[in-house]
Motif scaffolding. Structure first.
Motif, PDB file in Angstrom:
ATOM      1  N   ASN A  61       0.857  -1.176   0.000  1.00  0.00           N
ATOM      2  CA  ASN A  61       0.000   0.000   0.000  1.00  0.00           C
ATOM      3  C   ASN A  61       0.901   1.236   0.000  1.00  0.00           C
ATOM      4  O   ASN A  61       1.601   1.490   0.970  1.00  0.00           O
ATOM      5  CB  ASN A  61      -0.903  -0.018   1.244  1.00  0.00           C
ATOM      6  CG  ASN A  61      -1.868   1.142   1.287  1.00  0.00           C
ATOM      7  OD1 ASN A  61      -1.915   1.955   0.370  1.00  0.00           O
ATOM      8  ND2 ASN A  61      -2.634   1.220   2.359  1.00  0.00           N
ATOM      9  N   PRO A  62       0.905   2.041  -1.065  1.00  0.00           N
ATOM     10  CA  PRO A  62       1.788   3.213  -1.086  1.00  0.00           C
ATOM     11  C   PRO A  62       1.349   4.300  -0.103  1.00  0.00           C
ATOM     12  O   PRO A  62       2.154   5.129   0.306  1.00  0.00           O
ATOM     13  CB  PRO A  62       1.704   3.703  -2.533  1.00  0.00           C
ATOM     14  CG  PRO A  62       0.417   3.183  -3.043  1.00  0.00           C
ATOM     15  CD  PRO A  62       0.149   1.902  -2.307  1.00  0.00           C
ATOM     16  N   ASP A  63       0.077   4.292   0.285  1.00  0.00           N
ATOM     17  CA  ASP A  63      -0.441   5.285   1.235  1.00  0.00           C
ATOM     18  C   ASP A  63      -0.712   4.637   2.589  1.00  0.00           C
ATOM     19  O   ASP A  63      -1.732   4.898   3.223  1.00  0.00           O
ATOM     20  CB  ASP A  63      -1.736   5.903   0.692  1.00  0.00           C
ATOM     21  CG  ASP A  63      -1.515   6.665  -0.585  1.00  0.00           C
ATOM     22  OD1 ASP A  63      -0.437   7.249  -0.726  1.00  0.00           O
ATOM     23  OD2 ASP A  63      -2.417   6.676  -1.437  1.00  0.00           O
ATOM     24  N   TYR A  64       0.197   3.808   3.038  1.00  0.00           N
ATOM     25  CA  TYR A  64       0.009   3.064   4.283  1.00  0.00           C
ATOM     26  C   TYR A  64      -0.039   4.029   5.466  1.00  0.00           C
ATOM     27  O   TYR A  64       0.840   4.862   5.646  1.00  0.00           O
ATOM     28  CB  TYR A  64       1.157   2.065   4.450  1.00  0.00           C
ATOM     29  CG  TYR A  64       1.051   1.207   5.677  1.00  0.00           C
ATOM     30  CD1 TYR A  64       0.028   0.286   5.814  1.00  0.00           C
ATOM     31  CD2 TYR A  64       1.989   1.314   6.693  1.00  0.00           C
ATOM     32  CE1 TYR A  64      -0.059  -0.509   6.933  1.00  0.00           C
ATOM     33  CE2 TYR A  64       1.908   0.527   7.811  1.00  0.00           C
ATOM     34  CZ  TYR A  64       0.877  -0.393   7.936  1.00  0.00           C
ATOM     35  OH  TYR A  64       0.798  -1.172   9.047  1.00  0.00           O
ATOM     36  N   HIS A  65      -1.098   3.912   6.290  1.00  0.00           N
ATOM     37  CA  HIS A  65      -1.276   4.782   7.449  1.00  0.00           C
ATOM     38  C   HIS A  65      -1.026   4.068   8.769  1.00  0.00           C
ATOM     39  O   HIS A  65      -1.121   4.676   9.821  1.00  0.00           O
ATOM     40  CB  HIS A  65      -2.690   5.364   7.456  1.00  0.00           C
ATOM     41  CG  HIS A  65      -3.002   6.177   6.239  1.00  0.00           C
ATOM     42  ND1 HIS A  65      -2.446   7.402   5.999  1.00  0.00           N
ATOM     43  CD2 HIS A  65      -3.788   5.911   5.166  1.00  0.00           C
ATOM     44  CE1 HIS A  65      -2.895   7.875   4.844  1.00  0.00           C
ATOM     45  NE2 HIS A  65      -3.702   6.986   4.313  1.00  0.00           N
ATOM     46  N   PRO A 109      -5.465  -1.999   1.939  1.00  0.00           N
ATOM     47  CA  PRO A 109      -5.518  -0.553   1.663  1.00  0.00           C
ATOM     48  C   PRO A 109      -6.871   0.083   1.974  1.00  0.00           C
ATOM     49  O   PRO A 109      -6.925   1.184   2.509  1.00  0.00           O
ATOM     50  CB  PRO A 109      -5.188  -0.448   0.174  1.00  0.00           C
ATOM     51  CG  PRO A 109      -4.469  -1.701  -0.162  1.00  0.00           C
ATOM     52  CD  PRO A 109      -4.993  -2.744   0.757  1.00  0.00           C
ATOM     53  N   GLU A 110      -7.966  -0.608   1.669  1.00  0.00           N
ATOM     54  CA  GLU A 110      -9.288  -0.018   1.921  1.00  0.00           C
ATOM     55  C   GLU A 110      -9.565   0.076   3.423  1.00  0.00           C
ATOM     56  O   GLU A 110     -10.071   1.094   3.909  1.00  0.00           O
ATOM     57  CB  GLU A 110     -10.360  -0.836   1.217  1.00  0.00           C
ATOM     58  CG  GLU A 110     -10.291  -0.723  -0.295  1.00  0.00           C
ATOM     59  CD  GLU A 110     -11.334  -1.585  -0.985  1.00  0.00           C
ATOM     60  OE1 GLU A 110     -12.252  -2.068  -0.309  1.00  0.00           O
ATOM     61  OE2 GLU A 110     -11.210  -1.758  -2.207  1.00  0.00           O
ATOM     62  N   ASP A 126      -7.326   0.221   5.716  1.00  0.00           N
ATOM     63  CA  ASP A 126      -6.376   1.185   6.256  1.00  0.00           C
ATOM     64  C   ASP A 126      -6.920   2.610   6.142  1.00  0.00           C
ATOM     65  O   ASP A 126      -6.891   3.381   7.104  1.00  0.00           O
ATOM     66  CB  ASP A 126      -5.043   1.057   5.514  1.00  0.00           C
ATOM     67  CG  ASP A 126      -3.946   1.885   6.139  1.00  0.00           C
ATOM     68  OD1 ASP A 126      -3.775   1.799   7.376  1.00  0.00           O
ATOM     69  OD2 ASP A 126      -3.257   2.601   5.397  1.00  0.00           O
ATOM     70  N   VAL A 127      -7.443   2.950   4.971  1.00  0.00           N
ATOM     71  CA  VAL A 127      -7.992   4.298   4.770  1.00  0.00           C
ATOM     72  C   VAL A 127      -9.230   4.501   5.629  1.00  0.00           C
ATOM     73  O   VAL A 127      -9.401   5.553   6.252  1.00  0.00           O
ATOM     74  CB  VAL A 127      -8.308   4.530   3.266  1.00  0.00           C
ATOM     75  CG1 VAL A 127      -9.114   5.797   3.068  1.00  0.00           C
ATOM     76  CG2 VAL A 127      -7.025   4.603   2.468  1.00  0.00           C
ATOM     77  N   ARG A 134      -9.497   7.309   8.589  1.00  0.00           N
ATOM     78  CA  ARG A 134     -10.541   8.346   8.605  1.00  0.00           C
ATOM     79  C   ARG A 134     -11.375   8.284   9.878  1.00  0.00           C
ATOM     80  O   ARG A 134     -11.744   9.326  10.438  1.00  0.00           O
ATOM     81  CB  ARG A 134     -11.413   8.203   7.372  1.00  0.00           C
ATOM     82  CG  ARG A 134     -10.690   8.611   6.108  1.00  0.00           C
ATOM     83  CD  ARG A 134     -11.549   8.445   4.888  1.00  0.00           C
ATOM     84  NE  ARG A 134     -10.808   8.838   3.683  1.00  0.00           N
ATOM     85  CZ  ARG A 134     -11.176   8.521   2.469  1.00  0.00           C
ATOM     86  NH1 ARG A 134     -12.276   7.821   2.253  1.00  0.00           N
ATOM     87  NH2 ARG A 134     -10.442   8.912   1.440  1.00  0.00           N
TER      88      ARG A 134
END
Length: 106
Positions: free
Chosen positions: A23-27, A33-34, A36-37, A41
């Motif tokens: 996941n390039p936008d790993y939080h 990924p879904e 994670d976002v 949020r």
């Protein structure tokens, strides 16, 4: 020579292992990924909501800075008391001059 290693040091006929999808936008909440976002949020919304509510409560219950509210209430009490006694609201002398010990006139 082993063909299980990829990279520039392997020979021209070496087999490359596929890199795992990351996941390039790993939080930091989930490997999915879904999820994670969604979790990011949810935590952000909850954190901001808690900060706004607790911040508002904190500001509301701060002590009376500079005793401004106390001074206003005390002034209103003094005005009501002077009106009840029939005295003027303001006089030129804050203290009664008859009760002040003054030095003898020279």
């Amino acid at each position: 020579r082993g063909t299980h290693l990829g990279g520039p040091w392997a020979g021209p006929g070496a087999q490359q292992d596929p890199l795992p999808a990351q996941n390039p936008d790993y939080h930091g909440f989930s490997a999915d990924p879904e999820a994670d976002v969604l979790n990011m949020r949810a935590v952000f919304l909850a954190g901001i909501s808690i900060a706004i509510v607790l911040g508002s409560v904190f500001v509301h219950y701060l002590p009376d800075y500079g005793l401004q509210q106390w001074a206003r209430r005390e002034a209103e009490i003094q005005v009501r008391e002077r009106e009840r006694r029939g005295l003027p609201l303001l006089t030129s002398n804050y203290y009664d001059p008859k009760r002040l010990p003054l030095p003898p006139p020279e």
